[in-house]
Scaffold this motif. Structure first.
Motif, PDB file in Angstrom:
ATOM      1  N   HIS A 276       2.709   2.015  -4.249  1.00 46.47           N
ATOM      2  CA  HIS A 276       2.432   1.693  -5.661  1.00 46.47           C
ATOM      3  C   HIS A 276       2.222   2.982  -6.453  1.00 46.47           C
ATOM      4  O   HIS A 276       2.769   3.163  -7.540  1.00 46.47           O
ATOM      5  CB  HIS A 276       1.155   0.857  -5.767  1.00 46.47           C
TER       6      HIS A 276
ATOM      7  N   HIS B 236       1.808   0.059   1.552  1.00 41.62           N
ATOM      8  CA  HIS B 236       2.088  -0.591   0.270  1.00 41.62           C
ATOM      9  C   HIS B 236       1.262   0.030  -0.878  1.00 41.62           C
ATOM     10  O   HIS B 236       1.760   0.175  -1.998  1.00 41.62           O
ATOM     11  CB  HIS B 236       1.771  -2.084   0.428  1.00 41.62           C
TER      12      HIS B 236
ATOM     13  N   ASP C 129       4.627  -5.547  -7.729  1.00 40.24           N
ATOM     14  CA  ASP C 129       5.333  -5.325  -6.471  1.00 40.24           C
ATOM     15  C   ASP C 129       6.850  -5.261  -6.693  1.00 40.24           C
ATOM     16  O   ASP C 129       7.416  -6.097  -7.412  1.00 40.24           O
ATOM     17  CB  ASP C 129       5.011  -6.456  -5.483  1.00 40.24           C
TER      18      ASP C 129
HETATM   19 ZN    ZN Z   1       1.114  -4.617  -4.650  1.00 42.22          ZN
END
Ligand code: ZN
Ligand code: KG4
Length: 354
Positions: free
Chosen positions: A114, A110, A306
Protein backbone atom coordinates in the motif's frame (compact mmCIF):
# COMPACT_ATOMS: atom_id res chain seq x y z
CA UNK A 1 11.86 -6.59 -15.92
CA UNK A 2 8.12 -7.33 -16.01
CA UNK A 3 6.37 -8.24 -12.77
CA UNK A 4 2.88 -9.75 -12.54
CA UNK A 5 1.10 -8.75 -9.31
CA UNK A 6 -1.80 -10.67 -7.77
CA UNK A 7 -3.92 -9.19 -4.97
CA UNK A 8 -6.57 -11.32 -3.22
CA UNK A 9 -6.16 -10.42 0.44
CA UNK A 10 -9.72 -9.24 1.08
CA UNK A 11 -12.65 -8.65 -1.28
CA UNK A 12 -10.91 -7.32 -4.39
CA UNK A 13 -9.52 -9.70 -6.99
CA UNK A 14 -6.90 -7.60 -8.77
CA UNK A 15 -4.01 -8.27 -11.13
CA UNK A 16 -1.51 -5.94 -12.79
CA UNK A 17 1.65 -5.94 -14.87
CA UNK A 18 4.45 -3.53 -14.04
CA UNK A 19 7.23 -3.11 -16.59
CA UNK A 20 10.36 -1.33 -15.30
CA UNK A 21 8.30 0.48 -12.65
CA UNK A 22 5.50 1.55 -14.97
CA UNK A 23 2.01 0.02 -14.97
CA UNK A 24 1.50 -1.77 -18.31
CA UNK A 25 -2.02 -3.05 -17.55
CA UNK A 26 -4.28 -3.67 -14.61
CA UNK A 27 -7.62 -5.40 -13.98
CA UNK A 28 -9.80 -5.68 -10.93
CA UNK A 29 -13.13 -7.02 -9.80
CA UNK A 30 -14.61 -5.93 -6.50
CA UNK A 31 -16.98 -8.06 -4.46
CA UNK A 32 -18.28 -5.06 -2.48
CA UNK A 33 -21.89 -5.48 -3.63
CA UNK A 34 -21.97 -9.12 -2.56
CA UNK A 35 -20.59 -8.45 0.93
CA UNK A 36 -22.77 -5.32 1.34
CA UNK A 37 -25.71 -7.72 1.62
CA UNK A 38 -24.16 -9.02 4.87
CA UNK A 39 -22.87 -5.68 6.22
CA UNK A 40 -19.21 -6.77 6.00
CA UNK A 41 -16.85 -9.19 4.25
CA UNK A 42 -17.86 -12.88 4.58
CA UNK A 43 -14.50 -14.72 4.35
CA UNK A 44 -15.84 -17.96 2.87
CA UNK A 45 -17.70 -16.11 0.11
CA UNK A 46 -14.65 -13.93 -0.57
CA UNK A 47 -12.40 -16.97 -1.22
CA UNK A 48 -14.96 -18.59 -3.51
CA UNK A 49 -15.32 -15.39 -5.51
CA UNK A 50 -11.53 -15.05 -5.87
CA UNK A 51 -11.41 -18.63 -7.16
CA UNK A 52 -14.16 -17.90 -9.69
CA UNK A 53 -12.74 -14.58 -10.92
CA UNK A 54 -8.98 -14.95 -10.94
CA UNK A 55 -8.68 -17.05 -14.14
CA UNK A 56 -10.85 -14.82 -16.38
CA UNK A 57 -9.14 -11.70 -14.97
CA UNK A 58 -5.73 -13.18 -15.76
CA UNK A 59 -6.77 -13.74 -19.40
CA UNK A 60 -8.17 -10.21 -19.60
CA UNK A 61 -4.97 -8.71 -18.18
CA UNK A 62 -2.76 -10.18 -20.89
CA UNK A 63 -5.26 -9.26 -23.58
CA UNK A 64 -5.17 -5.65 -22.35
CA UNK A 65 -1.38 -5.59 -22.12
CA UNK A 66 -0.94 -7.19 -25.54
CA UNK A 67 1.84 -9.48 -24.31
CA UNK A 68 2.15 -13.23 -23.69
CA UNK A 69 2.50 -14.64 -20.15
CA UNK A 70 5.96 -15.97 -21.12
CA UNK A 71 7.18 -12.34 -21.18
CA UNK A 72 6.71 -12.07 -17.38
CA UNK A 73 9.96 -12.23 -15.38
CA UNK A 74 8.56 -12.51 -11.86
CA UNK A 75 5.26 -13.38 -10.21
CA UNK A 76 4.34 -11.38 -7.09
CA UNK A 77 1.34 -12.09 -4.89
CA UNK A 78 0.00 -10.55 -1.66
CA UNK A 79 0.91 -13.08 1.06
CA UNK A 80 -0.70 -11.19 3.95
CA UNK A 81 -1.93 -9.86 6.19
CA UNK A 82 -5.44 -10.66 5.05
CA UNK A 83 -8.15 -13.30 5.01
CA UNK A 84 -6.30 -16.62 4.90
CA UNK A 85 -8.68 -18.39 2.50
CA UNK A 86 -8.56 -15.44 0.11
CA UNK A 87 -4.77 -15.17 0.26
CA UNK A 88 -4.42 -18.88 -0.47
CA UNK A 89 -6.35 -18.51 -3.74
CA UNK A 90 -3.88 -15.86 -4.97
CA UNK A 91 -0.85 -17.79 -3.67
CA UNK A 92 -1.93 -21.09 -5.26
CA UNK A 93 -2.58 -19.32 -8.56
CA UNK A 94 0.83 -17.59 -8.41
CA UNK A 95 2.67 -20.83 -7.57
CA UNK A 96 0.87 -22.72 -10.34
CA UNK A 97 1.93 -20.03 -12.81
CA UNK A 98 5.48 -20.08 -11.48
CA UNK A 99 5.69 -23.82 -12.10
CA UNK A 100 3.99 -23.62 -15.49
CA UNK A 101 6.03 -20.69 -16.78
CA UNK A 102 9.26 -21.56 -14.98
CA UNK A 103 9.43 -18.11 -13.31
CA UNK A 104 10.25 -17.16 -9.69
CA UNK A 105 7.73 -15.98 -7.09
CA UNK A 106 7.81 -13.33 -4.43
CA UNK A 107 5.28 -13.03 -1.58
CA UNK A 108 4.43 -9.39 -0.85
CA UNK A 109 3.51 -7.74 2.44
CA UNK A 110 0.14 -6.16 1.61
CA UNK A 111 0.69 -3.27 4.06
CA UNK A 112 4.11 -2.36 2.67
CA UNK A 113 2.68 -2.59 -0.86
CA UNK A 114 0.00 0.00 0.00
CA UNK A 115 2.71 2.47 1.03
CA UNK A 116 5.17 1.68 -1.75
CA UNK A 117 2.35 2.15 -4.31
CA UNK A 118 2.90 5.88 -3.74
CA UNK A 119 6.07 5.45 -5.84
CA UNK A 120 4.14 4.51 -8.99
CA UNK A 121 3.04 8.09 -9.61
CA UNK A 122 5.23 10.19 -7.34
CA UNK A 123 8.50 8.34 -6.86
CA UNK A 124 9.82 7.50 -3.40
CA UNK A 125 12.27 9.45 -1.26
CA UNK A 126 13.91 7.63 1.67
CA UNK A 127 14.12 7.81 4.61
CA UNK A 128 10.37 8.35 4.82
CA UNK A 129 7.66 8.29 7.43
CA UNK A 130 4.68 6.24 6.30
CA UNK A 131 1.08 6.33 7.48
CA UNK A 132 -0.98 3.37 6.38
CA UNK A 133 -4.71 3.87 6.91
CA UNK A 134 -6.92 1.08 5.61
CA UNK A 135 -9.98 -0.95 6.54
CA UNK A 136 -8.01 -3.25 8.82
CA UNK A 137 -4.88 -1.30 9.76
CA UNK A 138 -3.66 2.06 11.01
CA UNK A 139 0.13 2.02 11.21
CA UNK A 140 2.96 4.53 11.33
CA UNK A 141 6.30 3.28 9.97
CA UNK A 142 9.80 4.57 9.53
CA UNK A 143 10.81 3.43 6.03
CA UNK A 144 14.44 3.34 4.95
CA UNK A 145 14.08 1.23 1.79
CA UNK A 146 11.45 -0.96 0.08
CA UNK A 147 12.22 -3.73 2.55
CA UNK A 148 13.24 -1.79 5.63
CA UNK A 149 10.07 -0.88 7.55
CA UNK A 150 10.13 -0.15 11.31
CA UNK A 151 6.69 0.06 12.96
CA UNK A 152 6.42 3.11 15.23
CA UNK A 153 2.72 3.08 16.11
CA UNK A 154 -0.49 1.24 15.42
CA UNK A 155 -4.12 1.11 16.37
CA UNK A 156 -4.88 -0.65 19.62
CA UNK A 157 -8.41 -1.55 18.47
CA UNK A 158 -10.35 -0.38 15.41
CA UNK A 159 -8.60 0.85 12.27
CA UNK A 160 -9.47 4.28 10.83
CA UNK A 161 -11.39 2.60 7.97
CA UNK A 162 -13.25 0.45 10.47
CA UNK A 163 -14.35 3.61 12.30
CA UNK A 164 -15.82 4.92 9.03
CA UNK A 165 -17.44 1.59 8.17
CA UNK A 166 -18.88 0.84 11.62
CA UNK A 167 -20.34 4.31 12.15
CA UNK A 168 -21.64 4.16 8.57
CA UNK A 169 -23.48 0.97 9.44
CA UNK A 170 -25.11 2.70 12.43
CA UNK A 171 -26.18 5.49 10.08
CA UNK A 172 -27.77 2.95 7.74
CA UNK A 173 -25.16 3.37 5.01
CA UNK A 174 -24.07 0.35 2.95
CA UNK A 175 -20.68 -1.34 3.52
CA UNK A 176 -17.98 -0.09 3.01
CA UNK A 177 -19.18 3.33 4.12
CA UNK A 178 -15.92 5.33 3.93
CA UNK A 179 -16.36 6.72 0.43
CA UNK A 180 -20.06 7.48 1.03
CA UNK A 181 -19.30 9.34 4.26
CA UNK A 182 -16.65 11.29 2.34
CA UNK A 183 -19.22 12.24 -0.35
CA UNK A 184 -21.73 13.37 2.29
CA UNK A 185 -19.11 15.18 4.40
CA UNK A 186 -17.91 17.25 1.46
CA UNK A 187 -21.39 18.77 1.27
CA UNK A 188 -21.76 19.27 5.03
CA UNK A 189 -20.32 21.56 7.70
CA UNK A 190 -18.81 20.04 10.84
CA UNK A 191 -20.48 21.12 14.08
CA UNK A 192 -17.59 22.13 16.32
CA UNK A 193 -17.19 20.13 19.50
CA UNK A 194 -19.31 17.20 18.37
CA UNK A 195 -16.31 14.83 18.74
CA UNK A 196 -12.91 15.02 20.39
CA UNK A 197 -9.75 13.52 18.89
CA UNK A 198 -9.53 10.12 20.59
CA UNK A 199 -6.50 8.77 22.49
CA UNK A 200 -4.42 11.94 22.48
CA UNK A 201 -3.57 12.31 26.19
CA UNK A 202 -0.55 10.06 26.03
CA UNK A 203 2.97 10.17 24.76
CA UNK A 204 2.84 7.44 22.11
CA UNK A 205 2.25 7.05 18.39
CA UNK A 206 -0.61 4.57 18.72
CA UNK A 207 -4.25 5.09 17.83
CA UNK A 208 -7.56 3.98 19.34
CA UNK A 209 -10.75 4.59 17.40
CA UNK A 210 -13.18 2.38 19.35
CA UNK A 211 -14.07 5.21 21.77
CA UNK A 212 -14.96 7.45 18.84
CA UNK A 213 -17.22 4.71 17.51
CA UNK A 214 -18.98 4.51 20.90
CA UNK A 215 -19.33 8.31 21.05
CA UNK A 216 -20.86 8.28 17.57
CA UNK A 217 -23.20 5.41 18.49
CA UNK A 218 -24.40 7.30 21.60
CA UNK A 219 -25.02 10.44 19.55
CA UNK A 220 -26.90 8.55 16.84
CA UNK A 221 -29.05 6.76 19.42
CA UNK A 222 -30.10 10.11 20.90
CA UNK A 223 -30.77 11.86 17.60
CA UNK A 224 -34.15 11.12 16.05
CA UNK A 225 -33.29 13.22 13.00
CA UNK A 226 -30.29 10.98 12.21
CA UNK A 227 -32.20 7.78 12.92
CA UNK A 228 -35.18 8.89 10.88
CA UNK A 229 -32.82 9.73 8.00
CA UNK A 230 -31.20 6.22 8.04
CA UNK A 231 -28.75 6.63 5.20
CA UNK A 232 -30.75 9.31 3.39
CA UNK A 233 -28.91 12.31 2.06
CA UNK A 234 -30.15 14.91 4.58
CA UNK A 235 -28.37 18.11 5.78
CA UNK A 236 -28.18 16.65 9.31
CA UNK A 237 -26.48 13.51 8.03
CA UNK A 238 -24.05 15.57 5.94
CA UNK A 239 -23.03 17.69 8.94
CA UNK A 240 -22.64 14.61 11.14
CA UNK A 241 -20.42 12.96 8.51
CA UNK A 242 -18.36 16.15 8.18
CA UNK A 243 -17.74 16.19 11.95
CA UNK A 244 -16.81 12.50 12.03
CA UNK A 245 -14.50 12.76 9.03
CA UNK A 246 -12.80 15.88 10.40
CA UNK A 247 -12.03 14.30 13.75
CA UNK A 248 -10.59 11.15 12.14
CA UNK A 249 -8.43 13.20 9.77
CA UNK A 250 -7.26 15.48 12.58
CA UNK A 251 -6.38 12.53 14.82
CA UNK A 252 -4.29 10.98 12.06
CA UNK A 253 -2.59 14.32 11.39
CA UNK A 254 -1.76 14.97 15.06
CA UNK A 255 -0.16 11.56 15.63
CA UNK A 256 1.69 11.67 12.32
CA UNK A 257 3.00 15.15 13.22
CA UNK A 258 4.14 13.73 16.57
CA UNK A 259 6.01 10.96 14.73
CA UNK A 260 7.65 13.56 12.51
CA UNK A 261 8.76 15.53 15.57
CA UNK A 262 10.56 12.40 16.78
CA UNK A 263 12.05 11.51 13.40
CA UNK A 264 13.41 14.72 11.91
CA UNK A 265 15.62 12.65 9.59
CA UNK A 266 12.56 11.87 7.42
CA UNK A 267 12.89 13.36 3.95
CA UNK A 268 9.35 12.55 2.83
CA UNK A 269 5.91 11.53 4.02
CA UNK A 270 3.96 8.65 2.51
CA UNK A 271 0.23 8.31 3.21
CA UNK A 272 -1.61 5.32 1.70
CA UNK A 273 -4.37 2.73 2.13
CA UNK A 274 -8.11 3.04 1.47
CA UNK A 275 -8.63 5.90 3.95
CA UNK A 276 -5.91 7.94 2.19
CA UNK A 277 -8.55 8.40 -0.55
CA UNK A 278 -10.50 10.54 1.92
CA UNK A 279 -10.70 14.23 1.01
CA UNK A 280 -10.10 15.55 4.55
CA UNK A 281 -7.23 13.13 5.16
CA UNK A 282 -5.62 14.29 1.92
CA UNK A 283 -6.10 17.95 2.86
CA UNK A 284 -4.58 17.67 6.36
CA UNK A 285 -1.63 15.59 5.13
CA UNK A 286 -0.91 18.09 2.34
CA UNK A 287 -0.95 20.82 4.99
CA UNK A 288 1.39 18.85 7.29
CA UNK A 289 3.93 18.17 4.53
CA UNK A 290 3.88 21.83 3.44
CA UNK A 291 4.37 23.02 7.04
CA UNK A 292 7.52 20.91 7.31
CA UNK A 293 8.72 21.54 3.76
CA UNK A 294 8.66 17.80 3.01
CA UNK A 295 7.74 15.87 -0.11
CA UNK A 296 4.39 14.07 0.22
CA UNK A 297 3.71 10.85 -1.68
CA UNK A 298 0.06 9.94 -1.66
CA UNK A 299 -1.29 7.56 -4.32
CA UNK A 300 -4.24 8.81 -6.35
CA UNK A 301 -7.54 7.52 -4.86
CA UNK A 302 -7.77 4.51 -7.24
CA UNK A 303 -4.34 3.32 -6.04
CA UNK A 304 -5.20 3.92 -2.35
CA UNK A 305 -7.73 1.08 -2.08
CA UNK A 306 -6.66 -2.53 -2.75
CA UNK A 307 -5.29 -3.00 -6.27
CA UNK A 308 -2.95 -5.23 -8.24
CA UNK A 309 -0.56 -2.41 -9.24
CA UNK A 310 0.74 -2.01 -5.69
CA UNK A 311 1.66 -5.71 -5.52
CA UNK A 312 3.24 -5.75 -8.99
CA UNK A 313 5.18 -2.54 -8.27
CA UNK A 314 6.47 -3.78 -4.90
CA UNK A 315 7.40 -7.11 -6.50
CA UNK A 316 9.34 -5.21 -9.16
CA UNK A 317 11.10 -2.98 -6.56
CA UNK A 318 12.24 -6.02 -4.57
CA UNK A 319 13.04 -8.34 -7.48
CA UNK A 320 15.25 -5.78 -9.19
CA UNK A 321 17.34 -5.83 -6.00
CA UNK A 322 17.48 -9.62 -6.28
CA UNK A 323 14.94 -10.50 -3.58
CA UNK A 324 12.79 -13.61 -4.15
CA UNK A 325 10.97 -16.38 -2.33
CA UNK A 326 11.07 -20.11 -2.82
CA UNK A 327 7.87 -21.97 -3.67
CA UNK A 328 7.19 -22.81 -0.01
CA UNK A 329 6.45 -19.14 0.82
CA UNK A 330 3.45 -19.12 3.16
CA UNK A 331 0.36 -16.92 3.54
CA UNK A 332 -0.03 -14.94 6.75
CA UNK A 333 -3.41 -14.08 8.30
CA UNK A 334 -4.16 -10.77 9.97
CA UNK A 335 -2.59 -10.44 13.44
CA UNK A 336 0.43 -12.67 12.73
CA UNK A 337 3.81 -11.05 12.00
CA UNK A 338 5.09 -11.51 8.46
CA UNK A 339 8.47 -13.30 8.47
CA UNK A 340 11.44 -11.74 6.69
CA UNK A 341 12.18 -14.91 4.72
CA UNK A 342 13.09 -13.63 1.24
CA UNK A 343 16.45 -14.66 -0.15
CA UNK A 344 18.74 -12.48 -2.21
CA UNK A 345 20.00 -13.74 -5.54
CA UNK A 346 22.41 -10.92 -6.29
CA UNK A 347 25.22 -9.06 -4.60
CA UNK A 348 23.86 -5.75 -5.96
CA UNK A 349 21.89 -5.01 -2.81
CA UNK A 350 21.35 -1.33 -2.11
CA UNK A 351 19.47 -1.66 1.16
CA UNK A 352 22.43 -2.63 3.34
CA UNK A 353 23.53 0.16 5.61
CA UNK A 354 27.00 0.28 7.14
ZN1 ZN B 1 -5.50 -3.06 1.72
O1 KG4 C 1 -6.96 -0.41 1.71
P1 KG4 C 1 -8.34 -0.90 1.54
O2 KG4 C 1 -8.96 -0.93 0.16
O3 KG4 C 1 -8.52 -2.33 2.10
C1 KG4 C 1 -7.85 -2.81 3.22
O4 KG4 C 1 -6.70 -3.28 3.05
O5 KG4 C 1 -8.45 -2.68 4.31
O6 KG4 C 1 -9.23 0.01 2.52
C2 KG4 C 1 -10.60 -0.12 2.62
C3 KG4 C 1 -11.09 0.92 3.61
C4 KG4 C 1 -12.58 0.76 3.98
O7 KG4 C 1 -12.67 0.86 5.37
C5 KG4 C 1 -13.22 1.95 3.28
O8 KG4 C 1 -14.39 2.40 3.94
C6 KG4 C 1 -12.13 2.98 3.35
O9 KG4 C 1 -10.94 2.24 3.07
N1 KG4 C 1 -12.27 4.05 2.36
C7 KG4 C 1 -12.47 5.34 2.70
C8 KG4 C 1 -12.59 6.06 1.49
N2 KG4 C 1 -12.44 5.19 0.45
C9 KG4 C 1 -12.24 3.95 1.01
N3 KG4 C 1 -12.58 5.91 3.90
C10 KG4 C 1 -12.80 7.24 3.93
N4 KG4 C 1 -12.92 8.00 2.82
C11 KG4 C 1 -12.83 7.48 1.59
N5 KG4 C 1 -12.93 8.24 0.51
Amino acid sequence: MICLGIETSCDETALALVDEGRVAASVMSTQADLHALFGGVVPELASREHGRLIGPLYDLLFKKAGIEPEAVDIIAFARGPGLLGSLLVGAAFAKGLALGLGKPVIGINHLHAHLLAAGIENGLVFPALGLLVSGGHTHIYRIRSPRDFTPLGRTLDDAAGEAFDKVGKLLGLPYPAGRLIDDLARRGAPESGMFRCPYMDNDNLDFSFSGLKTAAATLIAGRDDLKAGQGEDTPVLRDFCAALQDVIALTLQKKFARALGRHPEARSLIVAGGVAANSSVRAVMTELAAEHGLALSMPSPALCTDNGCMVAYTGWLLAKEGWLHSLDVSCIPRGTPIPDDMHCTTSARTDIRP
